[in-house]
Scaffold this active site. Structure first.
Site, mmCIF file in Angstrom:
data_model
loop_
_atom_site.group_PDB
_atom_site.id
_atom_site.type_symbol
_atom_site.label_atom_id
_atom_site.label_comp_id
_atom_site.label_asym_id
_atom_site.label_seq_id
_atom_site.Cartn_x
_atom_site.Cartn_y
_atom_site.Cartn_z
ATOM 1 C CD1 TRP A 418 53.221 0.631 17.477
ATOM 2 C CD2 TRP A 418 52.207 -0.984 18.108
ATOM 3 N NE1 TRP A 418 53.018 0.483 16.498
ATOM 4 C CE2 TRP A 418 52.026 -0.890 16.804
ATOM 5 C CE3 TRP A 418 51.219 -1.907 18.855
ATOM 6 C CZ2 TRP A 418 51.233 -1.653 15.870
ATOM 7 C CZ3 TRP A 418 50.536 -2.817 18.073
ATOM 8 C CH2 TRP A 418 50.719 -2.706 16.709
ATOM 9 C CE1 TYR A 422 47.055 -1.272 14.401
ATOM 10 C CE2 TYR A 422 45.812 -2.790 15.747
ATOM 11 C CZ TYR A 422 46.353 -2.469 14.405
ATOM 12 O OH TYR A 422 46.033 -2.938 13.448
ATOM 13 C CG ASP A 438 54.627 1.656 13.713
ATOM 14 O OD1 ASP A 438 54.146 0.785 14.030
ATOM 15 O OD2 ASP A 438 55.031 1.894 12.565
#
Length: 490
Positions: A418, A422, A438
């Site tokens: 994740w 990001y 997510d």
């Protein structure tokens, strides 16, 4: 970029803002080149030449129009992945990288040889790196001449020239007049804050951008008041750190953002403006992206992917925010900057400290970060990443290719997928990054696994980062839930 003459000519005739920054028109009868939105009398077809970049127009002998001002055109958002190395080099040049480092350092930063960089850059942009750099410096100097009252010596250094004498010679050679002849009355006094506008392609959903940034604002580093965003700034140039602040407001009637910065940032104005463009994703093509996303973009066109003012800062935000609420992450980060950031004098109310640099964090023991509330594994991951950046083994500069950066991030213990995605979204400006694990995205789409979400997301490729931002932004609004058959592997 291959330019179709008829498409360019029709876009110029219609003054379509969607093409602003995609090409420039050189008029052989005047020797001037313009943006496609220029309001001057339109030239005859046989007198037009089209160029993909302002540097190519100037290399062909054309001078920039004093009315539409090509230096104010929005940047070109490239989607051709084969051109990302050249684009990455251009982004670093735009931020002022070559104002303090040699060409070999630029090539090393993006992971190729000097010779290879020169070859791919010229193949992509149609001009040499030297010409590209010179054009960037001249156009920035032209903006500062007409929009500020900076003394000539400070202006030439701020634009990236080694001396005022060199600046005067190149300006006269390129534009056929002296800098003092172009300068007009008005603008800001020497020592007063500069105010410069950055153009974008409409539409721009400013309210969504501000809401996203406001919910993640770090106390002392960022401030959002009304329709205005402000933050502290620390940029290094030639071994010297320049501290200050920047304030950004929306000028919708001119499709631009107004950027204000203090005298302390005069020497690094190019770097500040480049970072503001990245933070607010000003170089994207919203109509192209919105059309691709379809129904997902229909209710709020022009939503951008908020970028990063600094790659390391964004990575620390991402690591600190793993598996906790945004409000919790803000509190942790506020304590971190209060403890390890540099104070900023003379900043507006609400701004007091800069985000700590990688070199500062790299020298800490994990216990120092644990003391501000971070879990040990995350503290160790942040310090390990800082060490990699200081050693120049990892670069989080915009447009670095994910294939080179993401494996290095995954190799750091404590950085999950994740976080990797990001960072790719916001620090690397990778439009197809997508955090499939997510929880909010899975809930919004009614999917139970990261695998199912990953598969479903490919309908939005290569703009999945924009889809993720829209889904996060619209958490309180319903979306069409996919059927089981749509997400089951074949």
């Amino acid at each position: 970029m291959n330019l179709d003459f008829e498409t360019c000519y029709q876009a110029m005739l219609s003054r379509d803002r969607r093409f602003d920054g995609w090409f420039f028109t050189g008029v052989t009868t005047t020797g001037i080149y313009c943006r496609p939105v220029c309001r001057v009398r339109q030239p005859r077809r046989e007198n037009c030449r089209f160029f993909a970049h302002s540097a190519a127009a100037e290399q062909a002998g054309f001078r920039p129009c004093l009315r539409c001002r090509p230096e104010r055109a929005p940047g070109l958002a490239m989607t051709d992945m084969s051109a990302r190395l050249a684009q990455s080099a251009a982004a670093l040049i735009e931020s002022g990288f070559l104002d303090e480092a040699p060409m070999a350092a630029l090539a090393g930063r993006i992971g190729v040889s000097d010779r290879h960089l020169r070859r791919i850059f010229e193949a992509h942009f149609g001009v040499s790196i030297r010409r590209f750099v010179q054009t960037r410096r001249l156009l920035l100097a032209k903006r500062l001449l007409t929009e500020t009252r900076l003394p000539m010596t400070e202006l030439s250094l701020a634009a990236g020239f080694g001396s005022q004498r060199r600046f005067n010679a190149l300006f006269r050679q390129g534009y056929g007049l002296t800098p003092s002849a172009l300068r007009r009355t008005g603008g800001s006094d020497a020592g007063a804050p500069l105010c410069i506008e950055l153009a974008y392609r409409p539409p721009l959903c400013w309210s969504a951008l501000l809401a996203f940034l406001a919910s993640r604002a770090i106390e002392g580093v960022e401030s959002i008041e009304g329709e205005c965003y402000a933050r502290t700034v620390a940029i290094e140039r030639r071994g010297q750190w320049h501290h200050g602040w920047v304030r950004v407001s929306h000028v919708p009637e001119r499709h631009a953002l107004s950027v204000t910065l203090p005298a302390s940032l005069y020497p690094v104005v190019a770097g500040v403006l480049s970072r503001v463009r990245r933070l607010f994703d000003l170089d994207c093509s919203p109509e192209l992206i919105d059309a691709h996303l379809g129904e997902l973009a229909a209710d709020r066109p022009g939503i951008r992917v908020p970028g990063a003012f600094d790659g390391f800062e964004m990575a620390v935000r991402a690591i600190a925010g793993q598996q906790i609420r945004v409000t919790q992450a803000r509190r942790l980060l506020s304590r971190l900057v209060e403890q390890f950031g540099e104070p900023v004098a003379g900043a507006p109310a609400g701004l007091s400290v800069t985000f700590p640099q990688a070199s500062r964090i790299a020298g800490l023991a994990p216990e120092a970060l644990i003391a501000v509330g971070l879990l040990r594994q995350r503290a160790e991951a942040i310090i390990a990443l800082a060490c990699e950046i200081v050693a120049q083994r990892v670069s989080l500069a915009p447009l670095m290719h994910p294939a080179e950066v993401l494996p290095a991030l995954r190799a750091i213990r404590g950085i999950g997928e994740w976080t990797v995605q990001y960072i790719a979204m916001r620090a690397l400006a990778w439009p197809d990054a997508f955090p499939a694990g997510d929880a909010v995205l899975k809930k919004r789409l009614g999917l139970e696994s990261a695998r199912a979400l990953e598969q479903y997301s490919h309908r939005w490729s290569p703009w999945r980062a924009y889809a993720a931002i829209r889904l996060w932004e619209g958490e309180d609004r319903p979306v069409t839930t996919p059927s089981h058959e749509e997400v089951t592997p074949s």
